[in-house]
Scaffold this active site. Structure first.
Site: not given
Length: 257
Positions: A2-3, A51, A247
């Site tokens: 999800p972005e 988001k 990340r």
């Protein structure tokens, strides 16, 4: 993953299913909000912000975040769910539809007037009507960290995640660890806005222009595979604002310098 584009389409789908209808069931399966019941109130609209998803019901707002694996599913009344019940965190139903939040996070209900307490810290959103490119550039330019970390900070720009950061930096020929001060921020933002808006209107996200399975990305998720441009093996590493927020990064050592 999800972005911002995924969240935008999710909010659109929820709004189409619930807009203007009276909630007949309101069930939050998180300890801090389990006793709240907005059944009987009208779903005014569902909107995205970066988001985050804001479901405005009566004078209240149900806030949620998809995180890595969350989703909102829409079912017909009585339709069998396509996921385990123990993963459900929220249910908002009307006479016409049932919206089910699966593995969603940050589930909160606040007075509509207090929404800013949840999303007021976010930077400009390229998918919002009030997108402010100058403010986004100002925030990014003032970030002294690497460009990859700065792009992921939702206080600078709301909506870009790890996949976007990897793909946009490849397309601009910039290494992830490059100091933000050495990057053409205006050009990077322009590319990012055009890309996320294009993906918002597509059925499937793509950065290469090819929507076929396995052909959508230049570098993201392609560690040790040949670069689609030059054939050099894609490299991977880790980077973050601190060790708890690292990340995985992907880059081509020849195309990105």
């Amino acid at each position: 993953m999800p972005e911002g584009d995924t969240v935008f389409k999710t909010a659109q789908r929820l709004d189409a299913a619930l807009h203007g209808q009276t909630a007949t069931r309101f069930d939050l399966r998180v300890p801090q909000a389990a006793t709240i019941d907005l059944a009987g109130h009208t779903v005014r609209e569902v909107v995205p912000r970066g988001k985050h998803i804001l479901m405005r019901i009566g004078d209240w707002t149900l806030h949620s975040h998809l995180r890595m694996d969350g989703s909102w599913r829409v079912y017909r009344p009585g339709e069998r769910w396509q996921h385990p019940a123990f993963k459900v965190r929220a249910i908002v139903a009307t006479d016409r539809a049932e919206a089910v939040g699966v593995d969603i996070a940050e589930v909160q209900v606040v007075a509509a007037r207090d929404e800013h307490e949840l999303v007021g810290h976010l930077g400009p959103d390229p998918l919002a009507d009030d997108w402010d490119a100058a403010e986004a550039a100002h925030r990014l330019s003032g970030d002294i960290r690497s460009i990859h970390v700065a792009l992921l900070d939702q206080r600078n720009v709301a909506g870009f995640g790890n996949e976007y950061a990897a793909e946009l930096l490849f397309l601009r020929g910039v290494l992830p660890e490059t100091p933000t001060s050495q990057v053409d921020i205006a050009a990077l933002l322009d590319l990012g806005v055009r890309t996320i808006r294009a993906n918002r209107d597509r059925a499937d996200r793509t950065f290469t222009g090819d929507a076929r399975r396995g052909r959508t990305n230049w570098v993201y998720g392609r560690a040790q595979r040949p670069c689609r441009r030059c054939g050099t093996l894609i490299q991977t590493g880790r980077i973050g604002a601190d060790p708890t927020r690292e990340r995985v990064t992907f880059w081509c050592p020849r195309c990105q310098r």
